[in-house]
Design a protein around this motif. Structure first.
Motif, PDB file in Angstrom:
ATOM      1  N   GLU A 125       0.833  -1.207   0.000  1.00  0.00           N
ATOM      2  CA  GLU A 125       0.000   0.000   0.000  1.00  0.00           C
ATOM      3  C   GLU A 125       0.869   1.259   0.000  1.00  0.00           C
ATOM      4  OE1 GLU A 125      -3.844  -2.061   2.243  1.00  0.00           O
ATOM      5  OE2 GLU A 125      -2.603  -0.649   3.355  1.00  0.00           O
ATOM      6  N   THR A 165       2.124   1.873  -3.414  1.00  0.00           N
ATOM      7  CA  THR A 165       1.078   2.431  -4.272  1.00  0.00           C
ATOM      8  C   THR A 165       0.896   3.926  -4.005  1.00  0.00           C
ATOM      9  OG1 THR A 165      -0.041   0.294  -4.209  1.00  0.00           O
ATOM     10  CG2 THR A 165      -1.327   2.166  -4.989  1.00  0.00           C
ATOM     11  N   ARG A 168      -8.803  -6.714   2.685  1.00  0.00           N
ATOM     12  CA  ARG A 168      -8.878  -5.872   1.488  1.00  0.00           C
ATOM     13  C   ARG A 168      -7.862  -4.745   1.596  1.00  0.00           C
ATOM     14  NH1 ARG A 168     -14.279  -3.342   1.079  1.00  0.00           N
ATOM     15  NH2 ARG A 168     -14.363  -3.842   3.291  1.00  0.00           N
ATOM     16  N   LEU A 169      -7.385  -4.271   0.451  1.00  0.00           N
ATOM     17  CA  LEU A 169      -6.460  -3.142   0.467  1.00  0.00           C
ATOM     18  C   LEU A 169      -7.192  -1.900   0.957  1.00  0.00           C
ATOM     19  CD1 LEU A 169      -4.794  -3.648  -3.028  1.00  0.00           C
ATOM     20  CD2 LEU A 169      -3.779  -4.164  -0.797  1.00  0.00           C
ATOM     21  N   ILE A 170      -6.431  -0.988   1.553  1.00  0.00           N
ATOM     22  CA  ILE A 170      -7.078   0.239   2.027  1.00  0.00           C
ATOM     23  C   ILE A 170      -7.695   1.005   0.853  1.00  0.00           C
ATOM     24  CG2 ILE A 170      -4.989   1.692   1.970  1.00  0.00           C
ATOM     25  CD1 ILE A 170      -6.543   2.376   4.986  1.00  0.00           C
ATOM     26  N   PHE A 171      -7.124   0.825  -0.321  1.00  0.00           N
ATOM     27  CA  PHE A 171      -7.679   1.472  -1.519  1.00  0.00           C
ATOM     28  C   PHE A 171      -9.050   0.897  -1.864  1.00  0.00           C
ATOM     29  CE2 PHE A 171      -3.100   1.712  -1.724  1.00  0.00           C
ATOM     30  CZ  PHE A 171      -2.882   3.043  -2.001  1.00  0.00           C
ATOM     31  N   GLU A 172      -9.206  -0.388  -1.568  1.00  0.00           N
ATOM     32  CA  GLU A 172     -10.484  -1.040  -1.889  1.00  0.00           C
ATOM     33  C   GLU A 172     -11.571  -0.704  -0.869  1.00  0.00           C
ATOM     34  OE1 GLU A 172      -8.132  -4.821  -3.937  1.00  0.00           O
ATOM     35  OE2 GLU A 172      -8.863  -4.969  -1.884  1.00  0.00           O
ATOM     36  N   PRO A 193      -4.072  12.142  -7.711  1.00  0.00           N
ATOM     37  CA  PRO A 193      -3.668  10.790  -7.324  1.00  0.00           C
ATOM     38  C   PRO A 193      -4.835  10.026  -6.700  1.00  0.00           C
ATOM     39  CG  PRO A 193      -2.828  12.379  -5.748  1.00  0.00           C
ATOM     40  CD  PRO A 193      -3.516  13.171  -6.827  1.00  0.00           C
ATOM     41  N   GLU A 194      -4.811   8.724  -6.885  1.00  0.00           N
ATOM     42  CA  GLU A 194      -5.820   7.865  -6.243  1.00  0.00           C
ATOM     43  C   GLU A 194      -5.325   7.502  -4.853  1.00  0.00           C
ATOM     44  OE1 GLU A 194      -8.808   6.676  -6.830  1.00  0.00           O
ATOM     45  OE2 GLU A 194      -8.952   7.780  -8.737  1.00  0.00           O
ATOM     46  N   LEU A 195      -5.744   8.237  -3.853  1.00  0.00           N
ATOM     47  CA  LEU A 195      -5.366   7.899  -2.485  1.00  0.00           C
ATOM     48  C   LEU A 195      -6.624   7.499  -1.731  1.00  0.00           C
ATOM     49  CD1 LEU A 195      -2.780  10.747  -1.789  1.00  0.00           C
ATOM     50  CD2 LEU A 195      -2.323   8.341  -2.318  1.00  0.00           C
ATOM     51  N   PRO A 196      -6.463   6.671  -0.693  1.00  0.00           N
ATOM     52  CA  PRO A 196      -7.647   6.169  -0.001  1.00  0.00           C
ATOM     53  C   PRO A 196      -8.470   7.288   0.643  1.00  0.00           C
ATOM     54  CG  PRO A 196      -5.617   5.470   1.110  1.00  0.00           C
ATOM     55  CD  PRO A 196      -5.216   6.103  -0.170  1.00  0.00           C
ATOM     56  N   PRO A 200       5.754  -9.091 -12.143  1.00  0.00           N
ATOM     57  CA  PRO A 200       5.696  -8.290 -10.919  1.00  0.00           C
ATOM     58  C   PRO A 200       4.470  -7.362 -10.870  1.00  0.00           C
ATOM     59  CG  PRO A 200       7.831  -8.043 -12.037  1.00  0.00           C
ATOM     60  CD  PRO A 200       6.920  -8.759 -12.966  1.00  0.00           C
ATOM     61  N   VAL A 201       3.730  -7.451  -9.783  1.00  0.00           N
ATOM     62  CA  VAL A 201       2.656  -6.504  -9.492  1.00  0.00           C
ATOM     63  C   VAL A 201       3.066  -5.857  -8.174  1.00  0.00           C
ATOM     64  CG1 VAL A 201       0.206  -6.213  -8.976  1.00  0.00           C
ATOM     65  CG2 VAL A 201       0.943  -7.963 -10.607  1.00  0.00           C
ATOM     66  N   VAL A 202       3.581  -4.645  -8.261  1.00  0.00           N
ATOM     67  CA  VAL A 202       4.157  -4.047  -7.056  1.00  0.00           C
ATOM     68  C   VAL A 202       3.355  -2.850  -6.572  1.00  0.00           C
ATOM     69  CG1 VAL A 202       6.464  -4.884  -7.604  1.00  0.00           C
ATOM     70  CG2 VAL A 202       5.779  -2.609  -8.369  1.00  0.00           C
ATOM     71  N   ARG A 203       2.167  -2.690  -7.159  1.00  0.00           N
ATOM     72  CA  ARG A 203       1.288  -1.605  -6.707  1.00  0.00           C
ATOM     73  C   ARG A 203      -0.125  -1.916  -7.132  1.00  0.00           C
ATOM     74  NH1 ARG A 203       1.648   3.400 -10.749  1.00  0.00           N
ATOM     75  NH2 ARG A 203      -0.082   4.002  -9.432  1.00  0.00           N
ATOM     76  N   TRP A 204      -1.065  -1.307  -6.428  1.00  0.00           N
ATOM     77  CA  TRP A 204      -2.462  -1.379  -6.831  1.00  0.00           C
ATOM     78  C   TRP A 204      -2.717  -0.309  -7.892  1.00  0.00           C
ATOM     79  CZ3 TRP A 204      -5.980   2.665  -6.231  1.00  0.00           C
ATOM     80  CH2 TRP A 204      -7.336   2.346  -6.427  1.00  0.00           C
ATOM     81  N   ARG A 205      -3.598  -0.621  -8.858  1.00  0.00           N
ATOM     82  CA  ARG A 205      -4.018   0.393  -9.822  1.00  0.00           C
ATOM     83  C   ARG A 205      -5.528   0.396  -9.904  1.00  0.00           C
ATOM     84  NH1 ARG A 205      -0.137   2.616 -13.506  1.00  0.00           N
ATOM     85  NH2 ARG A 205       1.789   1.410 -13.447  1.00  0.00           N
TER      86      ARG A 205
END
Lengths: 129, 449, 486
Positions: free
Chosen positions: B113, B116, C4-8, C43-46, C477-482
């Motif tokens: 996180e 990101t 779940r991710l904080i973004f989700e 930016p997409e922040l939670p 590699p998936v190193v971030r959420w999009r």
């Protein structure tokens, strides 16, 4: 026992070399891919770059290991196996079909340094003992 | 004796006997006789927890605090109350690096996180679990450039980058056959005119900083294109709080973004711990230093996180690793993640805007009332520099202000030879209008004493 | 299942914190930034509430494991208990709110603490003076290598480029030496698992820069020939670097300075009980012998008998290592620990760390192999190679079995010279009962390898996730959420 192909040339750094005209196709041997395990990334040289013999030219990574490839012949990179960028596992699947790069070699006398399949087989047997 | 060593005499006796030795000393028989310490270490005798706390409180009381206008890479900002409770949770504080993914999903997800959030803020593609601080982040970014451009020998650096960053870069690279070349400066800005003369395969990249050492915002229009023509890389260092208003590194065309996350939830703490951040374009992912958390699945097909791309790292590649870094500032990075989660983008924008307004209010009042005006007319974010001409006058002003309980600014001459007399004044969202008016009032006296 | 991710969890318009409203009257507010400088992208922040944030991270903390939760015998990492008084000391406002560039007249307490800490660390290691700047052990090593280089440069011996590292060393050693520009020469361990001074012979020439060693080494064995090795290196004009990762074995018993080392780094997060923080912040102070003091980083911390101050005037300095003063918050914790322990307490800590290790080793020797026998220091390395040969169960499987039983596994597959290695460091803060429980479990797992190997192959089954696919993580590699991908 690892597969060794009779028609190819080898180095004791576990590279195979196939000579076609003035070009050398270069890859890693079956023994090397077995040692490395599941390959996750191949760092390819850039086309047009010139390397001396014994220069570090490419590298292969598995989850828990990394191995450098040392260029066996002086020369210029004229082709790289771009399919490895997205599918490095091809080297595991068939190391002899999937070359890493192609070199236009500049010093044919260096070919004499390469060893044949019998010598390479003997070499890896000595390692496995 | 203290409570951290639980052994009773009976424990010791029975354990020695299980091992098959007579005494503790026998366990050290392998140490050559001539090396064994014959006397106690010259360190004070141990004390109870309460006595030690009393002592440490005394040391703390020998420090003093003031209303702070100090910046230059460390800022007195508001920290939401919820932050400290979260980051002192014991499984965050007392865990090692998450090498065992099955019991470290929490930490690994938090890193994912964090990565990101840094990507989103900077606009770049990939990031890592954090670096030591913003200054060493510059060295790691430089190493990426030298690695990526194999024949390169030179990193160009803007003169308005933090002087400590330049010093760290020089101690990392200048004895390694690499050149850290500082561009000329004019009116508080780097001069890019000579940039084209450096453009060849020996150039690794260019490092700039905005807001810069004077607090000024820099204009990088066209710089990325110029560099990219030759394949050189562009590194921009930024205070992450400024990204709430100012163009992100990606918007300027940077390949690598760096900085320090201290403004996001971390106490200044005399300079550390904070966390360095780094983000880069996708193509540089495998050149990134340090820990990276990646998403994958477990054998049941559930989403899982794991430290990935480890083949880059020192414990596998040993002397061929891309960097020797084997830790990060995990807890500091977590603190930043918690801060960003609480504030969200709206909060970051609000704090940035507050800082901007208050800094400009103070600058204006100082100009009008005291005759102290910012040295350059370029736009600034929340920090501006005024000129007292000499070290003596600057120090006199600062000590006059200190007597009134105000830490009025950083004398740049003290950290950067050649900048004598220049004082950088930082204003954050934490300062109230009342405090700003007090500053002006005090400055009126201190500047004219 | 994973959280779940904080973004989700984000919902538009939700906020977890509000800053005060702007108290500058509107008519005195400034225009916004010129367009050239204004950010355009969002930016997409939670966007989450305070309670959601608190719960999110509490849930994550439940899916993590720390020393406060259970036994953590991770070899080479010294996962000892982190006393809570350290935290109380480090959270005093007049430390946490200090600005790094405050006038030194307002930071006398902080400087005094740092000055005294440097002195204590020198006394513990037998060195002359040092720097507290390095943020971690690896950066300490790097600093040490730069000190080597500065020393040789000053002597006009720039050709000294060969740096010897034993094959059992920590991976950071060769990496640090290489990054500092040295050519790394690995030497093997001899049949005792030690550095054999004879093996140094081929490198004792005017190209030798020095050697990096840990003592006790990574097998937990004291290098008994250290004096002979040190003499050979010094006679050849080289220097000795001490990797302090294993200092917890020898405090108050024997000192690196007395062994002949010229540069030492310590890991305050190992030996001096500061929390590891899931991988940092730590601290890696570097201490040096007399002849290397002129090269230490700036600023030094000086004391003129009345006042403490930063000393910048060091003409031969190697430069600056960290931006400000290193991880000061960690230094406070280590200082607190040293004052609680005192000289006798530190010595006792090492004695009990060694006792615990030898006790545990004795209990486990029957089921696991000990490739290098003898009295160990604070840690020892077992091998599961016989179990692997006979049952197919690996060190990794044993480790995963431990996870199901609430114990953090030992360090695995290190040092590289022991096959199927399990490197165990119990530390002094564990009770005999904890060691016995761990030994019982290890023995039980070794037996399970013979009787129910399928259970170990399947382990872990009680953890939030099971064995993860590291190959997929590294290949794609998936190193971030999009946002778009969700």
């Amino acid at each position: 026992m690892s597969n060794v192909i009779a028609e190819l040339k080898y180095t004791n750094k576990h590279e195979w070399i196939k000579i076609e005209g003035g070009k050398a196709y270069i890859g890693i041997t079956d023994f090397a891919q077995e040692e490395l395990g599941e390959i996750v990334y191949v760092e390819l040289p850039e086309i047009g770059e010139i390397f001396e013999a014994d220069d570090e030219i490419a590298s292969l990574e598995s989850v828990k290991a990394a191995a450098a490839m040392y260029n066996p012949l002086s020369g210029k990179v004229i082709e790289v196996n771009e399919s490895l960028e997205d599918a490095p596992e091809l080297v595991n699947d068939d190391p002899y079909k999937n070359f890493i790069y192609v070199l236009e070699y500049s010093n044919p006398s260096e070919l004499d340094e390469l060893i044949n399949a019998d010598a390479y087989t003997a070499f890896i047997e000595s390692l496995e003992e | 004796m203290n409570s951290y060593i639980p052994h009773s005499d009976e424990d010791i006796r029975s354990m020695l006997s299980a091992v098959g030795v007579q005494s503790i000393d026998e366990l050290f028989n392998d140490v050559p006789e001539e090396l064994r310490l014959k006397q106690d270490l010259a360190i004070p005798e141990g004390m109870s927890e309460e006595e030690v706390l009393r002592l440490i409180r005394k040391y703390a009381s020998m420090n003093s605090l003031g209303t702070s206008y100090l910046g230059c890479g460390s800022y007195d900002r508001i920290i939401p109350s919820a932050v400290s409770g979260i980051v002192s949770l014991p499984t965050f504080t007392t865990a090692y690096t998450p090498y065992q993914p099955e019991i470290s999903q929490g930490v690994l997800q938090a890193i994912f996180e964090f990565q990101t959030m840094i990507c989103e803020l900077t606009g770049l593609d990939v990031s890592n679990a954090s670096l030591y601080d913003g200054h060493t982040a510059a060295s790691e970014a430089a190493a990426i450039c030298f690695n990526q451009r194999r024949k390169s020998k030179t990193l160009l650096v803007s003169p308005t980058v933090h002087p400590f960053t330049i010093q760290v870069l020089k101690s990392y690279f200048s004895d390694m056959g690499f050149s850290i070349t500082v561009l000329p400066e004019k009116d508080g800005m780097p001069v890019f005119d000579s940039l084209s003369s450096y453009l060849d395969s020996s150039l690794a990249g260019l490092l700039v900083q905005s807001p810069n050492i004077y607090g000024l915002l820099e204009d990088y229009s066209g710089i990325a294109d110029t560099l990219h023509e030759e394949g050189a890389l562009f590194i921009i260092s930024s205070d992450p709080m400024s990204l709430g208003m100012v163009k992100s590194q990606a918007e300027w065309g940077a390949d690598i973004a760096i900085g320090d996350t201290q403004p996001f939830g971390l106490h200044q703490c005399f300079g550390g711990p904070t966390a360095g951040y780094i983000a880069a374009k996708e193509k540089l992912l495998r050149k990134m230093p340090g820990r990276i958390s990646g998403q994958t699945v477990d054998i049941d097909g559930n989403r899982a996180f794991v430290l990935t791309l480890q083949a880059r790292e020192q414990h596998i590649k040993r002397e061929r690793a891309t960097s020797n870094i084997c830790s990060n500032q995990a807890l500091a990075a977590l603190t930043t993640s918690v801060y960003i989660s609480l504030t969200g983008w709206a909060g970051i924008q609000q704090a940035a805007e507050l800082s901007y307004q208050k800094a400009h209010y103070l600058a204006e009042k100082l100009t009008e009332t005291v005759g102290l005006s910012p040295v350059c007319s370029s736009p600034f974010f929340c920090e501006f520099t005024v000129d007292f001409s000499t070290t003596e006058r600057a120090e006199k002003f600062l000590s006059g202000m200190k007597e009134k309980g105000i830490f009025a600014g950083v004398h740049l001459g003290a950290v950067s030879p050649g900048r004598e007399g220049l004082v950088a004044i930082a204003v954050t969202e934490k300062r109230t209008r009342e405090e700003l008016d007090l500053y002006v009032e005090a400055a009126l006296e201190a500047a004219h004493e | 299942m994973n959280e779940r991710l904080i973004f989700e969890k984000s919902r538009k318009g939700r906020r977890g914190y509000f800053f005060p409203a702007c108290d500058i009257p509107e008519n005195e507010q400034t225009q916004s930034l010129p367009d050239t400088y204004s950010r355009c992208t969002v930016p997409e922040l939670p966007e989450v509430s305070e309670i959601d944030t608190v719960r999110h991270y509490n849930q994550l903390s439940r899916k993590s494991f720390g020393v406060d939760l259970g036994f953590y015998p991770l070899g080479s990492c010294t996962m000892k208990y982190n006393p809570k008084v350290n935290e109380a000391a480090a959270s005093l406002e007049k430390f946490t709110e200090l600005h790094p560039l405050q006038d030194s007249s307002t930071t006398q307490g902080a400087l005094k603490l740092m000055h005294e800490l440097t002195g204590y660390l020198c006394e513990i290691t037998g060195m002359t003076w040092g720097t507290l700047q390095p943020f971690a052990g690896a950066q300490g090593e790097y600093t040490g290598m730069k000190l080597f280089r500065a020393y040789f440069t000053q002597k006009g011996e720039m050709q000294r480029n060969n740096l010897i590292v034993p094959s059992s060393s920590h991976g950071t050693n060769p990496a640090s030496a290489h990054l500092a520009g040295f050519t790394v020469i690995e030497i093997p361990a001899d049949e005792r698992g030690m550095v054999n001074p004879e093996y140094l012979e081929p490198y004792l020439n005017d190209e030798l820069a020095g050697i990096m060693l840990t003592n006790p080494n990574t097998l937990g064995l004291f290098e008994t020939d250290i004096l002979a090795a040190a003499k050979k290196i010094h006679d050849a004009g080289g220097l000795l670097y001490y990797d302090g990762a294993n200092m917890n074995a020898i405090m108050g018993k024997v000192r690196p300075g007395d062994m002949g080392f010229d540069v030492v780094h310590l890991n305050l997060h190992k030996t001096f009980s500061t929390p590891h923080g899931s991988g940092g912040p730590g601290a890696g102070p570097v201490l040096v012998s007399e002849r290397l003091t002129p090269f230490l980083p700036v600023p030094d911390i000086g004391f003129d008998g009345k006042k403490y101050n930063f000393v910048w005037d060091k003409p031969m300095t190697m430069g600056k290592v960290s931006g400000f003063n290193g991880n000061f918050g960690i230094l406070i914790r280590a200082y607190t620990y040293i004052r609680v322990m005192g000289s006798k307490g530190l010595k006792k800590a090492s004695e009990m760390a060694v006792l615990n290790a030898n006790y545990l080793k004795t209990r486990l020797m029957s089921k696991y192999e000990l490739k290098y026998p003898g009295i160990c220091k604070h840690e020892f390395v077992l091998s599961a190679s016989r179990i692997k040969e006979e049952t197919g169960i690996t060190a990794m499987d044993i480790a995963k079995g431990l996870l199901d039983l609430g114990i953090h596994p030992p360090t695995m597959y290190f040092p590289l010279i022991v096959p199927e290695a399990l490197m165990i460091e119990p530390t002094e803060t564990e009770t005999r009962e904890t060691l016995d429980d761990f030994a019982d479990i290890m023995i039980q797992l070794a037996e399970q390898a013979y009787h129910e190997p399928e259970l170990l192959h399947a382990a872990p089954i009680t953890t939030p996730v099971r064995r993860v696919d590291e190959v997929q993580a590294a290949r794609k590699p998936v190193v971030r959420w999009r946002k778009e991908s969700n």
